[in-house]
Design an enzyme around this catalytic site. Structure first.
Site, short mmCIF file in Angstrom:
data_model
loop_
_atom_site.label_atom_id
_atom_site.label_comp_id
_atom_site.label_asym_id
_atom_site.label_seq_id
_atom_site.Cartn_x
_atom_site.Cartn_y
_atom_site.Cartn_z
N ARG A 46 12.32 9.87 -30.50
CA ARG A 46 13.58 10.63 -30.62
C ARG A 46 14.40 10.41 -29.34
O ARG A 46 15.61 10.29 -29.38
CB ARG A 46 13.33 12.12 -30.85
CG ARG A 46 14.61 12.94 -30.70
CD ARG A 46 14.60 14.36 -31.28
NE ARG A 46 13.33 15.01 -31.28
CZ ARG A 46 12.74 15.57 -30.21
NH1 ARG A 46 13.33 15.54 -29.02
NH2 ARG A 46 11.56 16.13 -30.32
N TYR A 98 39.55 14.22 -41.00
CA TYR A 98 38.53 13.98 -42.02
C TYR A 98 38.02 15.32 -42.57
O TYR A 98 37.76 16.26 -41.80
CB TYR A 98 37.40 13.17 -41.40
CG TYR A 98 36.26 12.90 -42.32
CD1 TYR A 98 36.39 11.99 -43.38
CD2 TYR A 98 35.04 13.55 -42.18
CE1 TYR A 98 35.34 11.75 -44.25
CE2 TYR A 98 33.98 13.30 -43.04
CZ TYR A 98 34.14 12.40 -44.07
OH TYR A 98 33.10 12.17 -44.92
N ASP A 170 38.71 10.04 -33.17
CA ASP A 170 37.88 9.50 -34.24
C ASP A 170 38.50 8.15 -34.59
O ASP A 170 39.57 8.06 -35.19
CB ASP A 170 37.90 10.46 -35.44
CG ASP A 170 36.98 9.99 -36.57
OD1 ASP A 170 36.75 8.77 -36.69
OD2 ASP A 170 36.53 10.85 -37.35
N LYS A 195 31.31 3.11 -41.99
CA LYS A 195 32.52 2.43 -42.47
C LYS A 195 32.62 1.02 -41.88
O LYS A 195 31.75 0.22 -42.12
CB LYS A 195 33.74 3.30 -42.16
CG LYS A 195 33.53 4.81 -42.41
CD LYS A 195 33.33 5.17 -43.87
CE LYS A 195 32.85 6.60 -44.08
NZ LYS A 195 33.60 7.65 -43.45
C1 LIG Z 1 33.39 9.02 -43.09
C2 LIG Z 1 34.10 9.59 -41.94
C3 LIG Z 1 33.50 10.53 -41.10
C4 LIG Z 1 32.12 11.08 -41.37
O1 LIG Z 1 31.14 10.12 -41.25
P1 LIG Z 1 29.73 10.18 -42.04
O2 LIG Z 1 29.06 8.93 -41.57
O3 LIG Z 1 30.05 10.19 -43.50
O4 LIG Z 1 29.06 11.43 -41.59
C5 LIG Z 1 34.22 11.00 -40.02
N1 LIG Z 1 35.47 10.57 -39.78
C6 LIG Z 1 36.08 9.68 -40.55
C7 LIG Z 1 37.48 9.25 -40.23
C8 LIG Z 1 35.43 9.15 -41.66
O5 LIG Z 1 36.07 8.27 -42.44
#
Ligand SMILES: *Cc1c(COP(=O)(O)O)cnc(C)c1O
Length: 380
Positions: A46, A98, A170, A195
């Site tokens: 971890r 988000y 983000d 993504k």
């Molecule tokens: C998908 C997404 C998240 C969350 O990510 P996960 O991997 O699904 O937890 C946060 N911010 C943005 C802009 C996203 O597209």
């Protein structure tokens, strides 16, 4: 080194034991110690894992940070960064953030005495006037989902820093290839690696990158203490995905530009939202702040019926949530990703029942245009 070179080599040193060119998947929970108090820097998985460490080093270099921590999801990365605020603090956040971030902030973190204000972060004056004496964090997303609005990272960072607040960006939609928030003034860059970074729709993960060593110390402490670490296999998948980030992003973008131009002139399309179109309200900011316009497009076909007709007719574009993979995904924000926002609020934000979002993949663009073209014909 150039970005492409770093994407392939940073953190990816050949395995010292065998020379393996790909970082091995260290699928282990613990490490044998030579003697009491004598070990190779690895005690428990971890806390330390070589595959995860390789990914963290790689992303830190790509985002121009001092270090990074990888998490089990994008949300786990965002919640770890949110531990930089505490009870009595106030956070200003993008009103088109988000949905999962909005849910975490309002339904969970708010219970622990943190206050939130959601504003249109495209409007610097609105951000300035929402700042309070106890504002400790500004959480930004640019471009936003699904309206593709941008915010000015250098300007907003200045506004936040004047008041002693930390800035989180983000960067999931842009990827570090197109936008580097830490160089633009932010303190943290976070990603859902699910993504574009992984890019192949086969892993869920997240990463947070910092530019201050003191922040890295706290974030690593949180990562180990709360334990939402990225697994060795997912770390390996993302490392592998990032090696082709540049070629994928360039293809996402050339495809998206062509599709955006096609949609913008189509009689059945009422409005197209893409930062690369000259009529996008922040096209100039996009040129200044980003290296390209990315692979995400939203467009409005005018009504729920029209959107339904289109979405039921597409064949190559897959109907689904998520984004950033090599395959083109199409979605209906009002009933899918943004379904939890009350309709009146949604309409105000521009997320109408006719809005469709496209995560443009890297297929042959002629095939994508042909698919959209035949599907748009289904609209009466
Ligand atoms: C998908 C997404 C998240 C969350 O990510 P996960 O991997 O699904 O937890 C946060 N911010 C943005 C802009 C996203 O597209």
């Amino acid at each position: 080194m150039g970005f492409s070179t770093d994407a392939i080599h940073a953190g990816n040193a050949p395995d010292p034991r065998t020379g393996a060119v790909a970082v091995p998947i260290y699928q282990t929970s613990t490490y044998v110690q030579e003697a009491l108090g004598r070990h190779k820097g690895y005690e428990y998985a971890r806390t330390q894992n070589p595959t995860r460490a390789a990914l963290e080093e790689n992303v830190a270099v790509l985002e121009a940070g001092v270090g990074a921590c990888a998490f089990a999801s994008g949300m786990a990365a965002i919640t770890a960064v949110s531990t930089f605020v505490k009870a009595g603090d106030h956070v200003v956040c993008s009103n088109l953030t988000y949905g999962g971030t909005y849910r975490y902030f309002t339904k969970i973190q708010a219970r622990y005495g943190v206050e939130f204000t959601f504003v249109d972060t495209a409007d610097a004056d609105a951000v300035r006037s929402s700042m309070r004496a106890n504002t400790k964090m500004l959480h930004l997303e640019t471009p936003t989902n699904p309206m593709m609005t941008l915010c000015d990272i250098p300007l907003l960072s200045e506004i936040a820093h004047e008041r002693g607040a930390l800035v989180v960006v983000d960067n999931t939609f842009a990827s570090p290839y197109l936008q580097r928030p830490l160089e633009l003034g932010a303190d943290f860059a976070v990603h859902s690696t699910t993504k574009f970074l992984n890019g192949h729709s086969d892993s869920v993960g997240g990463v947070a990158v910092v530019k201050d060593p003191a922040h890295l110390e706290w974030l690593s402490f949180v990562q180990n203490s709360s334990g939402a670490i990225l697994s060795p296999f997912d770390s390996w998948l993302v490392l592998r995905g990032i090696k082709t980030l540049v070629v994928r992003m360039e293809r996402h973008e050339t495809n998206a530009r062509e599709i955006a131009r096609y949609l913008a002139q189509h009689p059945k399309v009422k409005k197209t939202y893409y930062p690369g179109l000259p009529d996008h309200p922040q096209h100039e900011l996009a040129r200044r702040q980003m290296k390209g316009f990315g692979g995400m497009i939203s467009f409005d076909v005018g009504s729920h019926e029209a959107a339904q007709a289109l979405l039921s007719r597409v064949r190559l574009c897959s109907l689904g949530e998520s984004l950033g993979g090599v395959e083109t995904l199409i979605s209906h924000p009002a009933t899918m990703t943004h379904g939890s926002i009350p309709e009146e609020e949604r309409e105000k934000l521009g997320i109408t029942m006719g809005l469709v979002r496209l995560s443009v993949g890297i297929e042959d663009v002629e095939d994508l245009v042909a698919d959209l073209s035949q599907a748009l014909e289904a609209i009466g």
